[in-house]
Design a protein around this motif. Structure first.
Motif, PDB file in Angstrom:
ATOM      1  N   LEU A  39       0.824  -1.195   0.000  1.00 43.34           N
ATOM      2  CA  LEU A  39       0.000   0.000   0.000  1.00 43.34           C
ATOM      3  C   LEU A  39       0.866   1.257   0.000  1.00 43.34           C
ATOM      4  O   LEU A  39       0.550   2.243  -0.654  1.00 43.34           O
ATOM      5  CB  LEU A  39      -0.923  -0.009   1.232  1.00 43.34           C
ATOM      6  CG  LEU A  39      -1.995   1.068   1.246  1.00 43.34           C
ATOM      7  CD1 LEU A  39      -2.909   0.927   0.049  1.00 43.34           C
ATOM      8  CD2 LEU A  39      -2.800   0.990   2.538  1.00 43.34           C
ATOM      9  N   SER A  40       1.985   1.184   0.725  1.00 42.11           N
ATOM     10  CA  SER A  40       2.845   2.368   0.819  1.00 42.11           C
ATOM     11  C   SER A  40       3.291   2.813  -0.577  1.00 42.11           C
ATOM     12  O   SER A  40       3.355   3.991  -0.880  1.00 42.11           O
ATOM     13  CB  SER A  40       4.057   2.058   1.678  1.00 42.11           C
ATOM     14  OG  SER A  40       4.767   0.984   1.134  1.00 42.11           O
ATOM     15  N   GLN A  41       3.548   1.799  -1.419  1.00 44.25           N
ATOM     16  CA  GLN A  41       3.991   2.112  -2.778  1.00 44.25           C
ATOM     17  C   GLN A  41       2.869   2.794  -3.580  1.00 44.25           C
ATOM     18  O   GLN A  41       3.082   3.791  -4.257  1.00 44.25           O
ATOM     19  CB  GLN A  41       4.364   0.797  -3.446  1.00 44.25           C
ATOM     20  CG  GLN A  41       5.237   0.935  -4.654  1.00 44.25           C
ATOM     21  CD  GLN A  41       5.395  -0.435  -5.314  1.00 44.25           C
ATOM     22  OE1 GLN A  41       4.624  -0.823  -6.178  1.00 44.25           O
ATOM     23  NE2 GLN A  41       6.408  -1.182  -4.882  1.00 44.25           N
ATOM     24  N   MET A  42       1.675   2.242  -3.425  1.00 46.54           N
ATOM     25  CA  MET A  42       0.543   2.817  -4.151  1.00 46.54           C
ATOM     26  C   MET A  42       0.256   4.242  -3.691  1.00 46.54           C
ATOM     27  O   MET A  42      -0.017   5.130  -4.497  1.00 46.54           O
ATOM     28  CB  MET A  42      -0.707   1.954  -3.953  1.00 46.54           C
ATOM     29  CG  MET A  42      -0.608   0.584  -4.598  1.00 46.54           C
ATOM     30  SD  MET A  42      -2.095  -0.410  -4.341  1.00 46.54           S
ATOM     31  CE  MET A  42      -3.274   0.373  -5.424  1.00 46.54           C
ATOM     32  N   LEU A  43       0.323   4.425  -2.397  1.00 47.85           N
ATOM     33  CA  LEU A  43       0.016   5.756  -1.856  1.00 47.85           C
ATOM     34  C   LEU A  43       1.083   6.772  -2.238  1.00 47.85           C
ATOM     35  O   LEU A  43       0.838   7.970  -2.228  1.00 47.85           O
ATOM     36  CB  LEU A  43      -0.123   5.690  -0.325  1.00 47.85           C
ATOM     37  CG  LEU A  43      -1.390   4.974   0.170  1.00 47.85           C
ATOM     38  CD1 LEU A  43      -1.323   4.768   1.673  1.00 47.85           C
ATOM     39  CD2 LEU A  43      -2.633   5.761  -0.207  1.00 47.85           C
ATOM     40  N   GLY A  44       2.276   6.263  -2.562  1.00 51.68           N
ATOM     41  CA  GLY A  44       3.359   7.167  -2.889  1.00 51.68           C
ATOM     42  C   GLY A  44       3.289   7.735  -4.296  1.00 51.68           C
ATOM     43  O   GLY A  44       3.973   8.704  -4.625  1.00 51.68           O
ATOM     44  N   LYS A  45       2.452   7.132  -5.151  1.00 53.14           N
ATOM     45  CA  LYS A  45       2.383   7.613  -6.533  1.00 53.14           C
ATOM     46  C   LYS A  45       1.792   9.029  -6.590  1.00 53.14           C
ATOM     47  O   LYS A  45       0.819   9.333  -5.903  1.00 53.14           O
ATOM     48  CB  LYS A  45       1.488   6.692  -7.370  1.00 53.14           C
ATOM     49  CG  LYS A  45       1.865   5.232  -7.326  1.00 53.14           C
ATOM     50  CD  LYS A  45       3.093   4.946  -8.133  1.00 53.14           C
ATOM     51  CE  LYS A  45       3.399   3.438  -8.108  1.00 53.14           C
ATOM     52  NZ  LYS A  45       4.755   3.142  -8.578  1.00 53.14           N
ATOM     53  N   ASP A  46       2.367   9.822  -7.474  1.00 50.03           N
ATOM     54  CA  ASP A  46       1.887  11.207  -7.615  1.00 50.03           C
ATOM     55  C   ASP A  46       0.407  11.261  -7.980  1.00 50.03           C
ATOM     56  O   ASP A  46      -0.329  12.102  -7.493  1.00 50.03           O
ATOM     57  CB  ASP A  46       2.684  11.930  -8.704  1.00 50.03           C
ATOM     58  CG  ASP A  46       4.038  12.381  -8.185  1.00 50.03           C
ATOM     59  OD1 ASP A  46       4.206  12.383  -6.948  1.00 50.03           O
ATOM     60  OD2 ASP A  46       4.906  12.720  -9.000  1.00 50.03           O
ATOM     61  N   SER A  47       0.010  10.333  -8.860  1.00 53.64           N
ATOM     62  CA  SER A  47      -1.370  10.382  -9.331  1.00 53.64           C
ATOM     63  C   SER A  47      -2.339  10.212  -8.163  1.00 53.64           C
ATOM     64  O   SER A  47      -3.413  10.799  -8.155  1.00 53.64           O
ATOM     65  CB  SER A  47      -1.603   9.290 -10.374  1.00 53.64           C
ATOM     66  OG  SER A  47      -1.325   8.012  -9.825  1.00 53.64           O
ATOM     67  N   VAL A  48      -1.945   9.406  -7.180  1.00 54.36           N
ATOM     68  CA  VAL A  48      -2.801   9.184  -6.020  1.00 54.36           C
ATOM     69  C   VAL A  48      -2.670  10.340  -5.029  1.00 54.36           C
ATOM     70  O   VAL A  48      -3.660  10.894  -4.551  1.00 54.36           O
ATOM     71  CB  VAL A  48      -2.438   7.846  -5.336  1.00 54.36           C
ATOM     72  CG1 VAL A  48      -3.186   7.692  -4.030  1.00 54.36           C
ATOM     73  CG2 VAL A  48      -2.745   6.695  -6.275  1.00 54.36           C
TER      74      VAL A  48
END
Length: 431
Positions: free
Chosen positions: A151-160
């Motif tokens: 999840l940390s990786q997903m939350l780190g995306k700029d788009s998110v």
RNA sequence: GGGGAGUUUCCCGAGCGGUCAAAGGGGUCAGACUGUAAAUCUGAUGGAUUUUUCCUUCGCAGGUUCGAAUCCUGCACUCCCCA
């Protein structure tokens, strides 16, 4: 035919970000590698914004590799949050099916187009991610894919991140989009041994998600390249006009308007567009750059750009039609054309039907025709335009406000072309 | 709560009882020039008519006057200052 794709991309300013360039070069040093780009079917036609990616795939083929175009039949149901400020509206299944069909047709046409110099047909692939996503169950997907994405990786995306900071936020559905795209990449690496994904700079987050997933699930090295969004020198997106996007579908944007869009590109932007969107060699590009600097008025760059792209998208026939229309819109009197030719050339122009009988006898007052077709707001405005020399019938100036139109004024069997000023046209049809 | 300023044609803005369809600028539309660019210059810019007049318009509703965008009354809205 094989040459160094990465260097070529770099020289043309096509690389915004990429994974390790040396490893990428190494992978691409063998011909026949598969490289993919995705297109979500958000409309029944692609637009100019997709052109970079499409041309990129052609370059891939030109370099001796095999392009893979992925149509997001599955992802299109969700909507990519990247580069978006608001939640997308979902498409109905019917709309989606129509969009997929339209987009697929365009992609194939462009990949197969013999415009430019790669006339030989290279192998290419068009796939639809709905084909492999459809049967996948939710629980299965969570276990096989979701489990491997932190999840940390997903939350780190700029788009998110950018969306979470806004008022609207984003839904769980859109949040999950990147998982689907990541899985697409892994799936294509399984089924086609496709290991390179290219996309616009807004796709970096989604692409890296796929690369990461490939490493975790398959211990496989995947590569990604993003190209900078094509923008104009004033910072706005290429392909947007006051009247909307420039589409690739001739029913949405006529070949003439498409051609004209490129003819009117600013000098500052022309070089960049040529480099990124056309197959011209670096020598030819340098040559055009030099000409543009020396003789901007000749506008060789814009002409070449318009020619290359119109041929690519609309074929030789489309280019010929665009040129013919250009001649008429900027040139001589209209004659020697029949109804259907006029209808085609003036496809974008508002038209109005009249009863043929109004041309009989005295005829129809020109001023009245101008207001009826919407070229003038009022009879006073129409009169003014005529008196000031701004009114044309079939591209011939008429300066007499009392002029009446009769059957002699018809350009073809039943059509007459009215014009106010330089660019405003209207068609009057007399049935 | 008290005091003041304002609301004008697409926008900004002048107008302070007749000469007001209303200055000036912006925008827009035409013309010239030009590279289908930019800049510049010229003309036009409420509607109908065509050169003569009529109609509609200056926040809204009334009133004074031969005559009002301009004066008076009420209403609505906006802004500023003092508590």
């Amino acid at each position: 035919m094989t040459h160094d794709l990465v260097s070529d991309f770099q020289a043309r300013g096509l690389i915004h970000q990429s994974t390790d360039a040396a490893r990428l070069r190494e992978w691409l040093s063998v011909p026949g590698r598969r490289v993919y780009a995705g297109f979500d079917p958000t409309a029944d036609s692609l637009h100019v914004g997709h052109l970079v990616a499409l041309v990129l795939l052609r370059r891939v083929a030109h370099a001796g590799h095999e392009p893979v175009a992925l149509i997001g039949g599955a992802t299109g149901m969700i909507g990519d949050p990247s580069g978006r400020s608001e939640e997308r509206n979902l498409l109905s299944p019917d709309e989606l099916a129509a969009n997929i069909a339209g987009v697929e047709r365009q992609i194939r046409a462009i990949l197969l187009s013999d415009a430019g110099n790669n006339s030989h047909v290279t192998p290419h692939h068009v796939v639809n991610n709905a084909d492999w996503m459809r049967g996948v169950g939710y629980l299965e997907f969570l276990r096989d894919v979701g489990k491997h994405v932190p999840l940390s990786q997903m939350l780190g995306k700029d788009s998110v991140k950018s969306r979470l900071e806004r008022d609207g936020g984003l839904s769980y559905t859109e949040f999950s989009y990147m998982l689907l795209q990541a899985w697409d990449f892994v799936h294509l690496s399984d089924s086609l041994d496709c290991r390179v994904q290219i996309g616009g700079s807004d796709q970096w987050g989604n692409i890296t998600a796929g690369i990461e997933l490939g490493r975790r699930l398959r211990s496989r090295e995947l590569h990604g390249i993003t190209c900078p969004l094509l923008t104009k020198s004033d910072g706005t997106k290429m392909g947007k006009t006051a009247s909307g996007a420039i589409w690739l579908d001739p029913r949405r944007t006529s070949p003439y308007r498409f051609y004209q869009y490129w003819i009117n590109v600013d000098d500052d932007d022309a070089g960049r567009c040529l480099a990124r969107l056309t197959p011209l060699s670096l020598d030819e590009l340098a040559d055009l750059d030099a000409k543009r600097a020396a003789q901007p008025a000749a506008r060789d760059s814009q002409k070449r750009l318009a020619e290359e792209l119109t041929r690519l998208v609309h074929g030789d026939g489309g280019l010929a039609a665009a040129r013919q229309a250009t001649e008429i819109f900027f040139g001589a009197e209209i004659g020697q054309l029949d109804d259907s030719q006029l209808a085609e050339i003036f496809a974008d122009v508002p038209s109005r039907e009249f009863s043929r009988s109004v041309l009989d006898g005295e005829g129809l007052l020109l001023i009245e025709a101008l207001t009826d077709t919407g070229l003038a707001q009022s009879r006073g405005a129409a009169r003014r335009t005529v008196e000031q020399g701004g009114a044309y019938v079939n591209n011939r100036r008429i300066a007499d406000p009392a002029h009446r139109l009769t059957t002699n004024d018809l350009a073809s069997a039943s059509t007459l072309v009215l014009r106010s000023g330089k660019k405003s046209y209207a068609i009057a049809r007399f049935q």
